[in-house]
Design a protein around this motif. Sequence first.
Motif, PDB file in Angstrom:
ATOM      1  N   LEU A  60      -0.607  16.962  -3.518  1.00  0.00           N
ATOM      2  CA  LEU A  60      -1.240  15.985  -5.316  1.00  0.00           C
ATOM      3  C   LEU A  60      -0.047  14.710  -5.021  1.00  0.00           C
ATOM      4  CD1 LEU A  60      -1.314  18.305  -7.941  1.00  0.00           C
ATOM      5  CD2 LEU A  60      -2.410  17.167  -7.597  1.00  0.00           C
ATOM      6  N   THR A  61      -0.920  13.470  -5.214  1.00  0.00           N
ATOM      7  CA  THR A  61      -0.055  12.360  -5.174  1.00  0.00           C
ATOM      8  C   THR A  61      -0.132  11.446  -6.176  1.00  0.00           C
ATOM      9  OG1 THR A  61      -0.221  12.562  -2.524  1.00  0.00           O
ATOM     10  CG2 THR A  61       0.496  10.339  -3.806  1.00  0.00           C
ATOM     11  N   GLN A  62       0.467  11.368  -7.101  1.00  0.00           N
ATOM     12  CA  GLN A  62       0.376  10.261  -8.274  1.00  0.00           C
ATOM     13  C   GLN A  62      -0.328   9.020  -8.106  1.00  0.00           C
ATOM     14  OE1 GLN A  62       3.286  10.789 -11.641  1.00  0.00           O
ATOM     15  NE2 GLN A  62       1.685  10.339 -13.142  1.00  0.00           N
ATOM     16  N   GLN A  63      -1.319   8.478  -9.170  1.00  0.00           N
ATOM     17  CA  GLN A  63      -1.656   7.149  -8.545  1.00  0.00           C
ATOM     18  C   GLN A  63      -1.416   5.733  -9.560  1.00  0.00           C
ATOM     19  OE1 GLN A  63      -3.600   6.901  -5.838  1.00  0.00           O
ATOM     20  NE2 GLN A  63      -2.632   8.732  -4.970  1.00  0.00           N
ATOM     21  N   ASP A  64      -0.705   6.659 -10.682  1.00  0.00           N
ATOM     22  CA  ASP A  64      -0.552   5.073 -11.779  1.00  0.00           C
ATOM     23  C   ASP A  64       0.964   5.914 -11.918  1.00  0.00           C
ATOM     24  OD1 ASP A  64      -0.266   8.506 -12.618  1.00  0.00           O
ATOM     25  OD2 ASP A  64      -1.478   7.629 -14.585  1.00  0.00           O
ATOM     26  N   ILE A  66       4.841   4.304 -12.081  1.00  0.00           N
ATOM     27  CA  ILE A  66       4.559   2.514 -11.417  1.00  0.00           C
ATOM     28  C   ILE A  66       5.936   2.558 -10.179  1.00  0.00           C
ATOM     29  CG2 ILE A  66       5.513   2.255 -14.298  1.00  0.00           C
ATOM     30  CD1 ILE A  66       8.406   3.083 -13.063  1.00  0.00           C
ATOM     31  N   VAL A  67       5.981   3.158  -9.856  1.00  0.00           N
ATOM     32  CA  VAL A  67       6.214   2.651  -8.067  1.00  0.00           C
ATOM     33  C   VAL A  67       5.319   3.481  -6.983  1.00  0.00           C
ATOM     34  CG1 VAL A  67       8.690   1.698  -8.353  1.00  0.00           C
ATOM     35  CG2 VAL A  67       8.025   4.898  -7.741  1.00  0.00           C
ATOM     36  N   LYS A  68       5.123   3.604  -5.961  1.00  0.00           N
ATOM     37  CA  LYS A  68       4.694   4.226  -5.184  1.00  0.00           C
ATOM     38  C   LYS A  68       4.675   5.610  -4.861  1.00  0.00           C
ATOM     39  CE  LYS A  68       2.582   5.290  -0.526  1.00  0.00           C
ATOM     40  NZ  LYS A  68       2.180   4.301   1.060  1.00  0.00           N
ATOM     41  N   ALA A  69       4.212   6.856  -5.635  1.00  0.00           N
ATOM     42  CA  ALA A  69       5.104   8.095  -6.030  1.00  0.00           C
ATOM     43  C   ALA A  69       4.840   8.657  -4.204  1.00  0.00           C
ATOM     44  CB  ALA A  69       3.776   8.918  -6.422  1.00  0.00           C
TER      45      ALA A  69
END
Length: 256
Positions: A60-64, A66-69
């Motif tokens: 799982l990679t969060q897209q929203d 504030i920085v690249k997760a």
Amino acid sequence: MKLRLDKIFLAAFLVLAASCTGIDNYDAPDGGIQGRIIDKVTGETVYQPVNSDAGLRVQLTQQDWIVKADPQFFYAKEDGTFTNTKLFSGEYLMDFGQSNFFPETAVPLTINPGITEVVIPVTPFCTVYLDDLVFENRAVRATARIKRTWNWVADSRGCKISKIGLCCHISPNVDYGSDHNIGTGAIDCSGTEDQQLLTGDSTFDVNVVLDGTRMQQYAHVIKSNGNRLYVRAFVETLYENDPRYNYSHVATVVVE
């Protein structure tokens, strides 16, 4: 002089403590996910290997943010489900690794506060069922029934069935891996065409002859389980020359 140094050290400590408090002053994760892997044609559960480094890995990679997760990784269970209760609500991309189904494109996913439930339809390399399970003469015997839910006659998709078998263990955490079984038996299918294996009723009598020394070694555990062993049928498929394992549900057999 000593008193003044003590005051300086105290002031420095208070500044550091305040800064640490500010760094840690984030909200706790407010979301989670409960998912299930199913066959997109039949709706049946796609069972998985034991929840370990060799099992189905969910990414799982969060897209929203504030920085690249950084991506988060966790593993599915044998029953085809996966859970992560330590997530922030938001927009994610879900991907899978080390899977026993054909590659899927990354899935966009909204995780809401609380638990978000998802069902992921996939196409497994093969489906296997476990029938007629018995224990006799220090051997576990069963019928493994296999099928494919995609048009394998028109397109093999680079697949070749190489083994059909059984694996047994003293716990429900059973699969082909050497750490998760006390006995494995398989039919070598490498020299048989898939069309021959999959045509007709596609059932195969398979058995595991259990080693007497190992049975004695684990006798106390087996007895505590009500004289039961845990069994799964499996199919090994070579996909682009990489072995992948599809499993049946976990069943039990009484050791007499």
